[in-house]
Design an enzyme around this catalytic site. Sequence first.
Site, short mmCIF file in Angstrom:
data_model
loop_
_atom_site.label_atom_id
_atom_site.label_comp_id
_atom_site.label_asym_id
_atom_site.label_seq_id
_atom_site.Cartn_x
_atom_site.Cartn_y
_atom_site.Cartn_z
CB CYS A 1 -14.50 -4.30 20.22
SG CYS A 1 -15.22 -3.07 21.31
CB CYS B 1 -0.90 0.00 1.23
SG CYS B 1 -1.85 1.51 1.36
CE1 TYR C 1 -23.22 -1.82 27.76
CE2 TYR C 1 -23.15 -4.17 28.22
CZ TYR C 1 -22.97 -2.87 28.63
OH TYR C 1 -22.55 -2.61 29.91
CB CYS D 1 -8.46 2.63 1.21
SG CYS D 1 -8.44 1.80 2.81
CB CYS E 1 -3.38 6.59 5.62
SG CYS E 1 -3.91 4.92 6.02
CB CYS F 1 -3.07 -0.83 7.67
SG CYS F 1 -4.48 -1.21 6.62
CD GLU G 1 -27.87 0.52 21.65
OE1 GLU G 1 -27.13 -0.47 21.64
OE2 GLU G 1 -27.43 1.69 21.66
CD GLN H 1 -19.24 -5.36 14.48
OE1 GLN H 1 -18.24 -4.79 14.05
NE2 GLN H 1 -19.43 -5.58 15.75
N1 SAH Z 1 -24.43 -5.95 19.48
C1 SAH Z 1 -24.50 -4.90 18.51
C2 SAH Z 1 -23.83 -3.59 18.94
C3 SAH Z 1 -22.60 -3.65 19.75
S1 SAH Z 1 -21.76 -2.12 19.93
C4 SAH Z 1 -23.93 -5.36 17.17
O1 SAH Z 1 -23.21 -6.34 17.12
O2 SAH Z 1 -24.22 -4.75 16.16
C5 SAH Z 1 -22.20 -1.66 21.58
C6 SAH Z 1 -23.56 -1.04 21.70
O3 SAH Z 1 -23.76 -0.69 23.08
C7 SAH Z 1 -23.77 0.26 20.92
O4 SAH Z 1 -24.93 0.13 20.14
C8 SAH Z 1 -23.95 1.34 21.99
O5 SAH Z 1 -24.84 2.33 21.61
C9 SAH Z 1 -24.48 0.54 23.15
N2 SAH Z 1 -24.23 1.08 24.51
C10 SAH Z 1 -23.12 1.71 24.94
N3 SAH Z 1 -23.22 1.98 26.27
C11 SAH Z 1 -24.41 1.49 26.67
C12 SAH Z 1 -25.09 1.45 27.93
N4 SAH Z 1 -24.53 1.96 29.02
N5 SAH Z 1 -26.29 0.86 27.99
C13 SAH Z 1 -26.86 0.31 26.87
N6 SAH Z 1 -26.27 0.33 25.67
C14 SAH Z 1 -25.07 0.90 25.55
#
Ligand code: SAH
Length: 452
Positions: A407, A77, A311, A164, A83, A86, A332, A282
């Site tokens: 993550c 690259c 979440y 990219c 950049c 990566c 959420e 994602q």
């Molecule tokens: N499981 C989903 C999103 C994961 S990312 C997927 O795979 O697509 C983490 C998520 O947690 C985000 O959507 C974010 O908005 C949410 N989040 C962050 N802090 C939070 C909290 N305190 N209570 C509830 N949700 C929360």
Amino acid sequence: MKPTTPLVKNQDLILTIDSLSSDGSGVARVEGFAVFVPGALPKEQVSAHIIKIASNYAVAKLTDVLLPSAARVTSDCPVFPACGGCVIRHMSYPAQLIWKRQTVLDALTRLGGLSDITVSDTIGMDEPSRYRNKGSFPFGSDGRHTSIGFFAPRSHRLVPIDDCQIQNVRVMEIVQRVSEWANTFRIAPYDELSHTGVLRHVVTRVTTGGETMTVLVTTGPLPHRTELLEMLADVDSVYHNVNNAQTNVIFGREFLLIAGKPELTEEMVDLRFLVSPQSFLQVNPIQAQALYQSALDLLAVTPHDLVFDVYCGIGTISLLLAKQASRVIGIENIEEAVADARKNALLNDITNVDFRCGEAETVLPALLCEGLRPDAIVIDPPRKGCDPKVIDAILSSTARRVAYVSCNPSTMARDLRLLTDGGFRVVHVQPVDMFPHTAHIECTAYLVRSDG
Ligand code: SAH
């Protein structure tokens, strides 16, 4: 006692690299003092120039690789590493996967103090390039031309790019057309320092089925709109967003649909998901499926199970779980994401799922107070991990199985430690390489009650 540095700024020295840091830099030690060398790999002998001394570490610029590692490869690259996207493109892909697994294991044993943990080999990609289905590119100028690019690491200096290697070709081709339009009509890029100019960002995504969406972010009215739309005639959805704030946040509040349809549809494991400009999905669809599938396989949900998806974002995991479970409740805290999750349930005719909007640390204990008795819980927290109240609620619940999708191995290690102290046992950990050539690491951990 504060460690005294054995090094001085601008010093040239020869270093042997011990390990890679969590951001992909080589790490050497000089009399116990850590020296970070971006671009260097473990076991290499390198010459380096000290550019920064902090209280307990130093940063050095790599000047030469004297003894290269067997894992070293030549990057294909032209903008690597300038950049900043990566960070380990100079490392062979098999070596990247081994490093990611080892990083997860190290976090669990060293930070989490956990022992006897099985961490599987990282699930990698067959073809680790062009995997991103979405890109956000700032505009900038070299004084004569307006171009798109990326901000260099820890700066707001634009590194212009023509391509990219980790981005979908359709995305690149569309953003290059937008860049051409900006040049043809000499539209000024936004300048952060003087808060002048028009063009801020172009954000483009493509679904697995090939539908495309572009959002153009400007500081005010959109100039040469007709010409832009002519150039983007084949894009399925085009939005204009105005952001005139002095901020790092990409989007302003309002999204104006200027051509095509308001939403795209993404397909994943027999499910469909609506994609609007702000939806979080994602960015690597192939590996997202592998990650979700590993969580589902480990959890082995039965038709009798009540499962919580904490979440849950736009409900991706919740809907996958709902196909196997008796009932699923997603939690959420972003209202728009919850609205998307409900729409996605309707779109897929899934009726055994509810979504609750609020902070997980409040909503989860409240659900338990209502008398709900979950059999299994999925948690997919942001990088900072779970609030301790979420862990306490899981421990006090009836759930005997937990899948933790992470993550960030460090915060996962901390949270798994709390769960194991409270009576769970980590059965299995599966890293999945969602972001080849970067230092990001995703994984799923599966836990059961120790007596179960
Ligand atoms: N499981 C989903 C999103 C994961 S990312 C997927 O795979 O697509 C983490 C998520 O947690 C985000 O959507 C974010 O908005 C949410 N989040 C962050 N802090 C939070 C909290 N305190 N209570 C509830 N949700 C929360």
